[in-house]
Design a protein around this motif. Structure first.
Motif, short mmCIF file in Angstrom:
data_model
loop_
_atom_site.label_atom_id
_atom_site.label_comp_id
_atom_site.label_asym_id
_atom_site.label_seq_id
_atom_site.Cartn_x
_atom_site.Cartn_y
_atom_site.Cartn_z
N GLN A 92 0.83 -1.21 0.00
CA GLN A 92 0.00 0.00 0.00
C GLN A 92 0.87 1.26 0.00
O GLN A 92 0.55 2.25 -0.67
CB GLN A 92 -0.93 0.00 1.22
N GLY A 93 1.98 1.20 0.73
CA GLY A 93 2.89 2.34 0.75
C GLY A 93 3.55 2.59 -0.58
O GLY A 93 3.78 3.75 -0.98
N ALA B 176 1.24 -1.59 -12.64
CA ALA B 176 1.43 -2.38 -13.85
C ALA B 176 2.51 -1.78 -14.73
O ALA B 176 2.47 -0.58 -15.05
CB ALA B 176 0.11 -2.49 -14.62
N GLY B 177 3.49 -2.60 -15.08
CA GLY B 177 4.55 -2.16 -15.98
C GLY B 177 5.72 -1.48 -15.30
O GLY B 177 6.75 -1.24 -15.93
N LEU C 164 5.90 -9.67 -0.49
CA LEU C 164 5.78 -8.40 -1.22
C LEU C 164 6.02 -8.64 -2.71
O LEU C 164 5.29 -8.09 -3.56
CB LEU C 164 6.78 -7.39 -0.69
N ALA C 165 6.99 -9.47 -3.04
CA ALA C 165 7.26 -9.79 -4.45
C ALA C 165 6.02 -10.41 -5.10
O ALA C 165 5.67 -10.08 -6.25
CB ALA C 165 8.46 -10.74 -4.55
N TYR D 56 4.05 -8.72 -8.20
CA TYR D 56 3.89 -9.50 -9.43
C TYR D 56 2.41 -9.56 -9.84
O TYR D 56 2.07 -9.38 -11.01
CB TYR D 56 4.45 -10.90 -9.21
N GLU D 57 1.55 -9.82 -8.86
CA GLU D 57 0.13 -9.90 -9.16
C GLU D 57 -0.44 -8.54 -9.59
O GLU D 57 -1.47 -8.49 -10.28
CB GLU D 57 -0.63 -10.43 -7.94
N ALA D 58 0.24 -7.45 -9.20
CA ALA D 58 -0.20 -6.12 -9.62
C ALA D 58 0.38 -5.72 -10.97
O ALA D 58 0.12 -4.62 -11.45
CB ALA D 58 0.22 -5.09 -8.56
#
Length: 348
Positions: free
Chosen positions: A153-154, A169-170, A185-186, A190-192
């Motif tokens: 979130q940060g 994304a990207g 966090l990784a 990745y999912e984002a």
């Protein structure tokens, strides 16, 4: 080494040295401030190069916990403990029971939770001899995924402030350290849709990240210089220093590690280079928020996650204040936290 005149001594209330010959325990508990409530902080196990290094870590980490709890609006003070030793070879239930007895002797002034080198099983061993622990198997459990969620979130907030967008994304993100927090966090990054570069001293963790999250591996001592949008330090502290700051290419630094600035002046050095820094104790507060929801009564994970999501707004407030006052974000975070200390003391 001197304590009261040590560079990292900040009017700490209490520093306790713990020794148990039978188990080989050598540990330090540092209680920084209990104005807002009992000190709560993790128990770290690490093979420190010297006793002085262990004391320094305990002093710095405990101070950070005071600021972290205040900034998160929690009725807690700041404390931390460190056990000198190799968590891979020197752990034993007896050692953690011995440490638990020292925690218990403080009568609740310090509440221990897990940290680097310790886990739920170690907290459970301590719980056999003291009730002053948090993050147990029957409560909130491992706080790492929630800490990672708060850091995520940060990172979104930092992207919003720096890039005008909070979707990731990207974007290229370098994650240094793939422990419990860094690896989760990784996953979230990745999912984002972020592209990942990762580093860790553990090759198995590297393999997991490169396989599961299509990450690119990089040496741990060079990842700070990766050509990325965001650098996320999630290993040990003092990564932002005279040697690394000139080499950083990322426009944003936002990660889970504690005490990322080697010295306070490095916050100004980052500002001078135009790098947006998310103060560590603001962005990594998810774990202590999660644990607080356990200590407040019946654990409510949904409520904990809602409060953790507030890290986004807290960081936007810090970034806005820093910009308005022309000060480093680290100084802005300190001012917000210290104002909350003052309000609490006046009320008391």
């Amino acid at each position: 080494m001197p304590i009261f005149t040590a560079p990292d001594f900040d009017n700490h209330e209490q520093v306790v040295f713990c020794n148990d010959a039978e188990t080989g325990l050598k540990a330090i508990i540092a209680i920084h401030d209990t104005t807002r409530g009992p000190s709560l902080g993790g128990c770290r196990m690490w093979p420190y190069a010297s006793e002085a290094a262990a004391v320094t870590d305990a002093l710095r980490l405990s101070r950070g916990m005071t600021y972290k709890s205040a900034l998160a609006g929690l009725p807690l003070g700041g404390g931390k403990s460190v056990i000198i030793g190799d968590a891979k070879t020197q752990k034993s239930p007896a050692l953690f029971r011995a440490f638990g007895r020292f925690v218990d002797s403080l009568g609740g002034r310090y509440i221990a939770a897990e940290d680097v080198g310790t886990g739920v099983a170690d907290i459970e061993a301590m719980r056999q001899v003291t009730r002053h622990v948090a993050g147990t198997a029957g409560g909130s459990g491992d706080p790492s995924p929630v800490t990672a969620y708060g850091v995520f979130q940060g990172i979104r907030a930092a992207a919003k402030a720096k890039l005008g967008r909070d979707d990731l994304a990207g974007l290229r993100v370098a994650v240094q350290g793939l422990g419990h927090v860094g690896l989760d966090l990784a996953r979230q990054l990745y999912e984002a849709g972020a592209a990942l570069i990762v580093a860790d001293i553990d090759l198995d963790r590297i393999a997991r990240a490169t396989t599961a999250y299509r990450a690119e591996a990089m040496p741990a001592d060079r990842i700070h210089a990766a050509d990325v949008d965001i650098f996320a330090p999630c290993a040990l502290g003092a990564i932002l220093n005279d040697a690394t700051i000139p080499e950083i290419k990322a426009g944003i630094i936002a990660g889970a590690a504690n005490n990322q600035l080697a010295e306070e002046r490095h916050g100004a050095a980052l500002m001078k280079r135009g790098i947006l820094y998310a103060p560590d104790y603001a962005i990594n507060a998810g774990g202590i928020i999660n644990i607080h929801h356990e200590s407040a009564g019946k654990y409510d994970r949904a409520a904990a996650l809602r409060q953790v999501e507030g890290i986004y707004d807290t960081l936007l407030e810090i970034f806005a204040r820093a910009a308005a006052e022309g000060i480093p974000t680290s100084d802005a975070a300190d001012r917000v936290a210290e104002t909350r200390f003052g309000k609490h003391r006046q009320a008391a």
